[in-house]
Design a protein around this motif. Structure first.
Motif, PDB file in Angstrom:
ATOM      1  N   THR A 171      19.680  77.036 -33.465  1.00 30.83           N
ATOM      2  CA  THR A 171      20.280  76.287 -34.672  1.00 30.83           C
ATOM      3  C   THR A 171      19.405  75.367 -35.214  1.00 30.83           C
ATOM      4  O   THR A 171      19.232  75.468 -36.562  1.00 30.83           O
ATOM      5  CB  THR A 171      21.624  75.932 -34.156  1.00 30.83           C
ATOM      6  N   MET A 172      18.839  74.303 -34.365  1.00 31.66           N
ATOM      7  CA  MET A 172      18.224  73.184 -34.950  1.00 31.66           C
ATOM      8  C   MET A 172      17.009  73.891 -35.635  1.00 31.66           C
ATOM      9  O   MET A 172      16.566  73.288 -36.791  1.00 31.66           O
ATOM     10  CB  MET A 172      17.847  72.266 -33.734  1.00 31.66           C
ATOM     11  N   THR A 173      16.212  74.880 -34.904  1.00 33.59           N
ATOM     12  CA  THR A 173      14.989  75.456 -35.647  1.00 33.59           C
ATOM     13  C   THR A 173      15.266  75.821 -36.778  1.00 33.59           C
ATOM     14  O   THR A 173      14.573  75.821 -37.640  1.00 33.59           O
ATOM     15  CB  THR A 173      14.342  76.214 -34.464  1.00 33.59           C
ATOM     16  N   GLN A 174      16.221  76.975 -36.705  1.00 34.58           N
ATOM     17  CA  GLN A 174      16.543  77.561 -37.971  1.00 34.58           C
ATOM     18  C   GLN A 174      16.826  76.687 -39.185  1.00 34.58           C
ATOM     19  O   GLN A 174      16.413  77.160 -40.617  1.00 34.58           O
ATOM     20  CB  GLN A 174      17.797  78.663 -37.699  1.00 34.58           C
ATOM     21  N   ARG A 175      17.644  75.802 -38.894  1.00 34.99           N
ATOM     22  CA  ARG A 175      18.030  74.718 -40.051  1.00 34.99           C
ATOM     23  C   ARG A 175      16.776  73.962 -40.402  1.00 34.99           C
ATOM     24  O   ARG A 175      16.660  73.716 -41.733  1.00 34.99           O
ATOM     25  CB  ARG A 175      19.033  73.627 -39.476  1.00 34.99           C
ATOM     26  N   ALA A 176      15.961  73.649 -39.324  1.00 36.01           N
ATOM     27  CA  ALA A 176      14.807  72.876 -40.091  1.00 36.01           C
ATOM     28  C   ALA A 176      13.926  73.753 -40.550  1.00 36.01           C
ATOM     29  O   ALA A 176      13.306  73.319 -41.690  1.00 36.01           O
ATOM     30  CB  ALA A 176      13.942  72.209 -38.632  1.00 36.01           C
ATOM     31  N   ALA A 177      13.526  75.123 -40.224  1.00 38.72           N
ATOM     32  CA  ALA A 177      12.956  75.830 -40.851  1.00 38.72           C
ATOM     33  C   ALA A 177      13.362  76.307 -42.569  1.00 38.72           C
ATOM     34  O   ALA A 177      12.672  75.926 -43.320  1.00 38.72           O
ATOM     35  CB  ALA A 177      12.825  77.552 -40.240  1.00 38.72           C
ATOM     36  N   ALA A 178      14.489  76.257 -42.738  1.00 40.60           N
ATOM     37  CA  ALA A 178      15.178  76.382 -43.969  1.00 40.60           C
ATOM     38  C   ALA A 178      14.960  74.969 -44.824  1.00 40.60           C
ATOM     39  O   ALA A 178      14.571  75.192 -46.035  1.00 40.60           O
ATOM     40  CB  ALA A 178      16.827  76.477 -43.853  1.00 40.60           C
ATOM     41  N   SER A 179      15.040  74.049 -44.138  1.00 38.35           N
ATOM     42  CA  SER A 179      14.823  72.614 -44.839  1.00 38.35           C
ATOM     43  C   SER A 179      13.393  72.382 -45.119  1.00 38.35           C
ATOM     44  O   SER A 179      12.809  72.127 -46.185  1.00 38.35           O
ATOM     45  CB  SER A 179      15.019  71.287 -43.953  1.00 38.35           C
ATOM     46  N   GLN A 180      12.384  72.964 -44.241  1.00 42.58           N
ATOM     47  CA  GLN A 180      11.021  72.646 -44.485  1.00 42.58           C
ATOM     48  C   GLN A 180      10.352  73.704 -45.464  1.00 42.58           C
ATOM     49  O   GLN A 180       9.465  73.324 -46.067  1.00 42.58           O
ATOM     50  CB  GLN A 180      10.283  72.918 -43.042  1.00 42.58           C
ATOM     51  N   GLN A 181      11.076  75.116 -45.366  1.00 41.03           N
ATOM     52  CA  GLN A 181      10.837  75.741 -46.699  1.00 41.03           C
ATOM     53  C   GLN A 181      10.849  75.238 -48.012  1.00 41.03           C
ATOM     54  O   GLN A 181      10.281  75.309 -48.764  1.00 41.03           O
ATOM     55  CB  GLN A 181      11.743  77.040 -46.356  1.00 41.03           C
ATOM     56  N   ARG A 182      12.115  74.380 -47.986  1.00 38.25           N
ATOM     57  CA  ARG A 182      12.449  73.804 -49.232  1.00 38.25           C
ATOM     58  C   ARG A 182      11.472  72.749 -49.475  1.00 38.25           C
ATOM     59  O   ARG A 182      11.018  72.316 -50.766  1.00 38.25           O
ATOM     60  CB  ARG A 182      13.869  73.147 -49.223  1.00 38.25           C
TER      61      ARG A 182
END
Length: 598
Positions: A315-326
């Protein structure tokens, strides 16, 4: 993980913290896995000595045997406690290194984003809302930090613990290990499927959070307009609708997590049942001991947190990936206005030359200037007059290279501004914008913004030249008065004059004033113009205005209309043309006479 690869440079910069954190993790796990081994030895010791103890129950050796056995159990108990304490101590060191590392990465990432924002041109800020910019440097970076710290910490501990425990389980009984770990393929598929859902929902949540931040920021900045038009309810409903969308998306993600965690716990429970059931038959068959079975049960329970943390890490990794993409989307944007490879450092004398300049705003398509030619000699004073939307402010922004023209050249002295170092170019020009902006700081520091090294005497002198010193001294704290956000405690005229003082303290050779006296009264305007006339004696000055300053002797006056120079000359020459300038002068004189009559 392709989006999170952008963080690798930060991990390299903090490699020793990362290495130490992983080392402490491994040591902590090693001490923790000794505990089930000792439990196995205790159970086997009990099983081997139970029959012997019963045989000695009616003899005098019973007491000595029990005493010896108690000492052995005490040794094992103390050892288990010691290993637990050591494991906890290195777990503490692990957190101290990896979590601290994540805070350093957060610090560096926020600074990189902020510095990148600073380099972007004005068009970037016109195309992106302030709330969205704020959300990416706060909320998105916080999500990324959770990956760089807790997620790395939990993932490394999970991986190492699984490898070591599975190895120890295989050493005891491969068949029982196979049965115990049989739910793992189902778990892996579940994690893969749910990760995709979490990533999609996280992207949506972050976008909606940015929208909420933007709405709130706009509402706070425009609160006077909202109140004056009695739109509090409409504004509240707009914010409520955005909040509702964010709430529903967050609840949807929470439901996914709520299903994910129990499902993983169920898989662990199935493993425990299989361990006890299959292990029991293995004990009966004599393939393993009771101690091995107890050891296996502890191993399975030790694996419970790692397997449960897989969901948390995912969960943390996916949320971080979405944020880092932005974040990456912004970091990949390169400013259109930047130092060219051939940029050079030039000491300006004050000459201004525009050669066939045509400029169209890229975000609106409006052509603000059309084939403008202008020549100003060092030390000359030039007035730029025209209707609203005629291109006056655009001309000023081209001189300090906030934009580049699509056609023609903007020259300072004999140098094209595109081939001058931006910082060095702007450091030699003072610009007073039409839209005054003051920082939430003291008056002295707002004036000193033009020259951070200026003394208080220089600040007072600049305020005196801008005719605002008397107003400042009238405040209880004088120059130390805090003016609030955007100078909310000051009048429009006071803000304009402080902005002028900020430009004067810089003391450059070229000064640009963009309609900076619109909010002051006639008497103050005359006083400021008188001060400026003396101050600008040997400087090049471009004064943009919609009014005619009859008390200021300009070397040249240009009249802009629809982006073109339609009139150019001195005051007397333009009056003789009997055009727009003469008409404006006549209206202004008539208005002055009427006001005097009244």
């Amino acid at each position: 993980m392709k989006h999170l690869a952008a963080l690798n440079k930060y991990f390299m910069a903090n490699k020793w913290r990362l290495i130490l954190g992983l080392l402490f993790t491994a040591i902590s796990i090693v001490f923790s896995v000794f505990q089930p081994i000792m439990v196995r030895q205790i159970f086997d010791l009990l099983s081997l000595n139970l029959d012997e103890y019963r045989l000695l129950s009616d003899t005098s050796l019973k007491g000595a045997f029990r005493a010896d056995f108690s000492r052995i159990l005490a040794f094992y108990g103390v050892s288990i406690l010691a290993f637990a304490l050591l494991s906890g101590f290195f777990l503490f060191l692990q957190r101290q290194t990896l979590i601290v590392m994540s805070r350093h990465i957060e610090f560096d990432l926020k600074n990189e984003i902020y510095q990148h924002y600073q380099k972007m041109d004005l068009n970037f800020f016109k195309m992106h809302r302030t709330g969205d910019l704020m959300s990416r440097i706060t909320e998105d970076v916080s999500r990324v930090r959770m990956y760089a710290g807790p997620a790395i910490m939990y993932a490394s501990r999970t991986l190492l613990l699984i490898v070591i425990v599975v190895y120890l389980m295989l050493e005891v009984n491969p068949l029982l290990t196979l049965y115990t770990l049989s739910p793992l393929p189902v778990l892996a598929l579940m994690i893969y499927y749910v990760n995709k859902i979490i990533h999609r929902k996280s992207e949506k949540i972050q976008a909606e959070l940015s929208n909420i931040t933007s709405i709130a920021q706009e509402s706070y900045s425009g609160i006077r307009v909202i109140k004056s038009y009695v739109q509090e309810d409409a504004s509240g409903r707009h914010f409520e609708d955005a909040s509702e969308a964010y709430k529903q998306s967050s609840i949807s993600l929470a439901k996914t997590d709520a299903l994910f965690q129990p499902a993983m716990a169920l898989m662990i429970g199935v493993s425990v049942i299989l361990t006890i059931f299959i292990g029991g038959f293995q004990v009966i068959a004599g393939n393993i001991t009771v101690g091995n079975l107890a050891e296996f049960v502890i191993y399975v329970n030790m694996l419970m947190f790692p397997f449960l943390s897989i969901g948390l890490v995912a969960t943390m990794t996916q949320r971080a990936a979405a944020s880092q993409q932005r974040i990456n989307e912004f970091l990949k944007i390169t400013p259109e206005i930047k130092d060219e490879p051939a940029a050079k450092t030039v000491q300006l004398e004050g000459g201004i030359h525009l050669q066939g300049v045509t400029f169209t705003y890229p975000h609106t398509g409006i052509t603000a200037l059309k084939e403008v030619n202008l020549q100003v000699q060092p030390g000359q004073k030039v007035a730029v007059i025209g209707r609203t939307g005629s291109g006056k402010s655009t001309l000023a922004q081209l001189l300090i290279r906030m934009y580049d023209p699509q056609e023609g050249k903007v020259m300072l002295d004999t140098h094209d501004v595109r081939y001058m170092h931006l910082e060095q170019l702007r450091s030699q020009i003072s610009y007073v914008p039409q839209d005054v902006f003051l920082f939430s700081d003291s008056i002295a520091n707002n004036i000193r913004f033009g020259d951070p090294a200026a003394s208080l005497q220089a600040v007072q002198q600049a305020a005196r030249q801008a005719s605002v010193e008397k107003d400042i001294l009238g405040f209880s704290d004088g120059f130390d008065t805090a003016i609030g956000e955007r100078g909310v405690t000051l009048s429009g005229g006071q803000k304009q004059r402080i902005s002028i003082a900020r430009a004067l303290i810089k003391n450059p050779d070229i000064m640009i004033f963009d309609d900076c006296l619109s909010a002051v009264d006639a008497r103050t305007e005359k006083e400021i113009i008188g001060n400026l006339y003396a101050y600008l004696k040997n400087k090049t000055a471009v004064i943009i205005t919609h009014r005619i300053f009859s008390l200021f002797e300009f070397d040249k006056i240009i009249v802009l209309d629809e982006g073109r120079i339609v009139e150019e000359g001195t005051h007397d020459e333009l009056l003789s043309l009997n055009g727009y300038y003469a008409e404006l002068y006549a209206r202004q004189q008539s208005g002055d006479e009427e006001s005097i009559t009244e």
